[in-house]
Design an enzyme around this catalytic site. Structure first.
Site, PDB file in Angstrom:
ATOM      1  N   SER A   1     -16.145  49.714 118.727  1.00  0.00           N
ATOM      2  CA  SER A   1     -14.669  49.990 119.006  1.00  0.00           C
ATOM      3  C   SER A   1     -13.836  48.798 118.717  1.00  0.00           C
ATOM      4  CB  SER A   1     -14.607  50.168 120.427  1.00  0.00           C
ATOM      5  OG  SER A   1     -13.484  51.053 120.646  1.00  0.00           O
TER       6      SER A   1
ATOM      7  N   ASP B   1      -1.479  40.171 129.375  1.00  0.00           N
ATOM      8  CA  ASP B   1      -0.019  39.954 128.620  1.00  0.00           C
ATOM      9  C   ASP B   1      -0.300  40.077 127.132  1.00  0.00           C
ATOM     10  OD1 ASP B   1       1.374  39.798 130.921  1.00  0.00           O
ATOM     11  OD2 ASP B   1       1.286  37.544 130.871  1.00  0.00           O
TER      12      ASP B   1
ATOM     13  N   HIS C   1     -17.929  58.229 123.260  1.00  0.00           N
ATOM     14  CA  HIS C   1     -17.561  57.129 122.465  1.00  0.00           C
ATOM     15  C   HIS C   1     -18.177  55.647 123.070  1.00  0.00           C
ATOM     16  CE1 HIS C   1     -14.990  54.038 120.603  1.00  0.00           C
ATOM     17  NE2 HIS C   1     -14.722  53.278 121.962  1.00  0.00           N
TER      18      HIS C   1
END
Length: 261
Positions: A84, A174, A233
């Site tokens: 991924s 963040d 996946h």
């Protein structure tokens, strides 16, 4: 950046790169047999696991991190396996530093942008009141309002760690949220990696479709594609034996001394 890594085994270097919200620890069990013939390096990407946090979060920076790590820890080069987000990082590392990469295994991702934005995952993590929860089960109850799947919740909550003054996230939420368009995208570079390369993907996964193949071959002209039927996946967790066999076949073909275990 000085990435955190778990290292086991002996022999040629095999560097493993995890996906978004993951860590090298996710690959410890499946990679254990590989360490009989390879020195396995389980890296934590920047802003993940025990690696440093940084506001810069893109594939160029992550590929540079991996290249720096290989330069110091694997001076003879390394085989790279990435899943991924880690697969995109692995691809760009091979494209930008081909002499460092003996071979490449890409797990269920293509060199294309995707529409996923992971807003629900970010929202679920931010909903956990770090200052007031007393246990991981309380955090799980909060995340369960967003996800029914207990396996997905456990995966996300592996990033929750207890500190002296309560709980904290070891991922840099963040930075990840701010870079999500970069992480789901992929800018097609004007180069190619002609070394040995295998793309292993799940037959039930939308991440590697037939129309993606042309982009794979454009950048990786010697790529071999292997589909694991019935896998999604998370093919290394859903079909670990079949996935491991595919990886070992690739390594055996491109590194002497690797037996087909």
């Amino acid at each position: 950046m000085n990435l955190s890594a778990q290292i086991a085994g002996q022999g040629p270097a095999l560097v493993i790169l995890h996906g978004l919200f993951g860590s090298g620890t996710n690959w410890r069990t499946i990679s254990r047999p590989w360490s009989e013939h390879f020195t396995v390096h389980l890296l934590d990407a920047r802003n993940h696991g025990a690696s440093p946090h940084d506001a810069e979060m893109n594939y160029a920076a992550m590929a540079a991190d991996v290249s720096e790590y290989i330069d110091v820890q694997c001076p003879d080069g390394a085989h790279i396996l990435g899943h991924s987000m880690g697969g995109k990082t692995a691809m760009l590392t091979a494209l930008s530093s081909p002499r460092q990469v003996k071979s490449l295994v890409v797990a269920d991702v293509a060199p294309v942008p995707y529409a996923h934005d992971f807003k629900t995952e970010i929202t679920a993590l931010r909903a956990v009141p770090l200052g007031t929860i007393k246990s991981r089960s309380e955090a799980d109850a909060v995340v369960a309002k967003h996800f029914d799947d207990p396996n997905l919740r456990a995966f996300l909550l592996q990033n929750l760690v207890r500190s002296s003054d309560g709980f904290r996230w070891r991922i840099n939420i963040d930075a990840l949220q701010g870079a999500m368009s970069e992480l789901t995208g992929f800018e097609m570079p004007n180069t190619e990696y002609d070394g040995p390369c295998t793309f292993v993907y799940g037959g039930a996964s939308p991440y590697v479709r037939a129309d993606h193949h042309e982009y794979i071959y454009r950048l990786f002209p010697n790529a071999e594609l292997e589909c694991l039927e019935g896998a999604g996946h998370w093919l290394h967790a859903e079909k670990p034996d079949a996935f491991s066999r595919a990886v070992v076949r690739h390594l055996k073909a491109h590194e002497s001394g690797c037996s087909n275990k």
